[in-house]
Design a protein around this motif. Structure first.
Motif, PDB file in Angstrom:
ATOM      1  N   GLY A  64       0.813  -1.212   0.000  1.00 25.91           N
ATOM      2  CA  GLY A  64       0.000   0.000   0.000  1.00 25.91           C
ATOM      3  C   GLY A  64       0.838   1.250   0.000  1.00 25.91           C
ATOM      4  N   ASP A  65       1.928   1.229   0.765  1.00 22.43           N
ATOM      5  CA  ASP A  65       2.842   2.374   0.829  1.00 22.43           C
ATOM      6  C   ASP A  65       3.400   2.688  -0.554  1.00 22.43           C
ATOM      7  N   GLU A  66       3.910   1.658  -1.212  1.00 19.18           N
ATOM      8  CA  GLU A  66       4.494   1.842  -2.543  1.00 19.18           C
ATOM      9  C   GLU A  66       3.451   2.307  -3.541  1.00 19.18           C
ATOM     10  N   TYR A  67       2.242   1.759  -3.455  1.00 21.62           N
ATOM     11  CA  TYR A  67       1.172   2.147  -4.378  1.00 21.62           C
ATOM     12  C   TYR A  67       0.806   3.619  -4.196  1.00 21.62           C
ATOM     13  N   ALA A  72       0.565   9.060  -6.177  1.00 28.50           N
ATOM     14  CA  ALA A  72       0.673  10.480  -5.835  1.00 28.50           C
ATOM     15  C   ALA A  72       1.721  11.153  -6.712  1.00 28.50           C
ATOM     16  N   LYS A  73       2.808  10.449  -6.955  1.00 28.15           N
ATOM     17  CA  LYS A  73       3.856  10.977  -7.831  1.00 28.15           C
ATOM     18  C   LYS A  73       3.329  11.172  -9.237  1.00 28.15           C
ATOM     19  N   ASP A  80       4.690  12.037   1.720  1.00 25.44           N
ATOM     20  CA  ASP A  80       5.282  11.157   2.718  1.00 25.44           C
ATOM     21  C   ASP A  80       4.137  10.337   3.298  1.00 25.44           C
ATOM     22  N   VAL A  81       4.434   9.105   3.674  1.00 24.66           N
ATOM     23  CA  VAL A  81       3.390   8.197   4.156  1.00 24.66           C
ATOM     24  C   VAL A  81       3.771   7.628   5.521  1.00 24.66           C
ATOM     25  N   ASP A  82       2.919   7.865   6.516  1.00 19.77           N
ATOM     26  CA  ASP A  82       3.087   7.246   7.833  1.00 19.77           C
ATOM     27  C   ASP A  82       2.103   6.084   7.934  1.00 19.77           C
ATOM     28  N   ALA A 120      -5.047  -2.926  -3.888  1.00 18.71           N
ATOM     29  CA  ALA A 120      -3.626  -3.242  -4.016  1.00 18.71           C
ATOM     30  C   ALA A 120      -3.116  -4.030  -2.816  1.00 18.71           C
ATOM     31  N   VAL A 121      -3.564  -3.657  -1.628  1.00 24.81           N
ATOM     32  CA  VAL A 121      -3.112  -4.300  -0.396  1.00 24.81           C
ATOM     33  C   VAL A 121      -3.596  -5.746  -0.302  1.00 24.81           C
ATOM     34  N   ASN A 122      -4.817  -6.000  -0.751  1.00 21.10           N
ATOM     35  CA  ASN A 122      -5.425  -7.330  -0.596  1.00 21.10           C
ATOM     36  C   ASN A 122      -5.309  -8.213  -1.830  1.00 21.10           C
ATOM     37  N   ARG A 123      -4.573  -7.736  -2.827  1.00 24.56           N
ATOM     38  CA  ARG A 123      -4.341  -8.537  -4.025  1.00 24.56           C
ATOM     39  C   ARG A 123      -3.334  -9.645  -3.710  1.00 24.56           C
ATOM     40  N   ASP A 124      -3.559 -10.800  -4.258  1.00 20.35           N
ATOM     41  CA  ASP A 124      -2.640 -11.940  -4.120  1.00 20.35           C
ATOM     42  C   ASP A 124      -2.459 -12.412  -2.681  1.00 20.35           C
ATOM     43  N   THR A 125      -3.464 -12.230  -1.834  1.00 20.24           N
ATOM     44  CA  THR A 125      -3.394 -12.746  -0.470  1.00 20.24           C
ATOM     45  C   THR A 125      -4.797 -13.036   0.038  1.00 20.24           C
TER      46      THR A 125
END
Length: 205
Positions: A64-67, A72-73, A80-82, A120-125
């Motif tokens: 999720g962070d990378e996505y 955003a880019k 920045d992501v916390d 994105a976070v829940n894909r492939d799991t």
């Protein structure tokens, strides 16, 4: 997502070899036994190796962070992501110079980012986690606004003695409305419609 197919004299041995190749522990992977193998006569004649396919489970919070950083880019608004993570939920808080663009009108852009990040976070799991994407405390401010809206529309519903329909909202915003009015004995609330157009209805009692 890394994946290896490995052979060994036993399933356990094959799994350990795979874990070494992936540099992972057993709780970080999914194991599929393709063939349990066969010892054979005297452990030699007619023996057959065990075969396992081992797949690394994605780090959900990192995905999720990378996505979020990438999207955003692409929108021209680096952030920045916390991250705060519990067993069932991942909370991302975004900060940046042009954060208002990522929030959008009434949080619509932020809600879209949250929906896409959850995919994105829940894909492939199969380890589902709820995702909340916030931006410099917007969610808390929005929650207070929704509570005030709920009280105002509840009074309107009672005064007019008719149902009042709110605008479509994501599930967690609808929950704010339901919770804010749950002790009001003069009205009841329910959700109506299908996503993404599901909305809260306030009904006089």
């Amino acid at each position: 997502m890394k994946q290896v197919t490995v052979t060994g004299q036993t399933v356990k041995e094959a799994i350990q070899t795979a874990l070494g190749q992936l540099d992972a522990s057993e709780d970080q992977v999914n194991v599929e036994v393709i063939d349990e193998g066969k010892k054979g006569v005297f452990g030699v004649f007619g023996s057959k190796p065990a075969i396992v396919k081992v797949t690394e489970i994605p780090d959900q919070s990192q995905s999720g962070d990378e996505y979020l950083r990438e999207i955003a880019k692409q929108m021209g608004n680096p952030v920045d992501v916390d991250i705060e993570e519990t067993e069932k939920e991942i909370h991302y808080n975004l900060t940046g110079e042009k954060i208002a663009r990522l929030i959008g009108k009434r949080g619509q852009t932020l809600n879209a980012l949250q929906y896409l990040t959850q995919l994105a976070v829940n894909r492939d799991t199969d380890r589902y986690k709820a995702v909340i994407v916030d931006a410099e405390g917007y969610r808390e401010r929005r929650s207070e606004t929704l509570k005030q809206l709920a009280e105002r529309l509840a009074k309107k519903s009672v005064r007019l003695q008719k149902e009042v329909y709110l605008e479509p909202m994501p599930s967690y915003e609808r929950k704010v409305i339901h919770t804010a009015l749950q002790h009001n004995q003069n009205i009841s609330t329910y959700s109506d419609g299908a996503e993404p157009n599901r909305r809260v209805v306030i009904k006089p009692e």
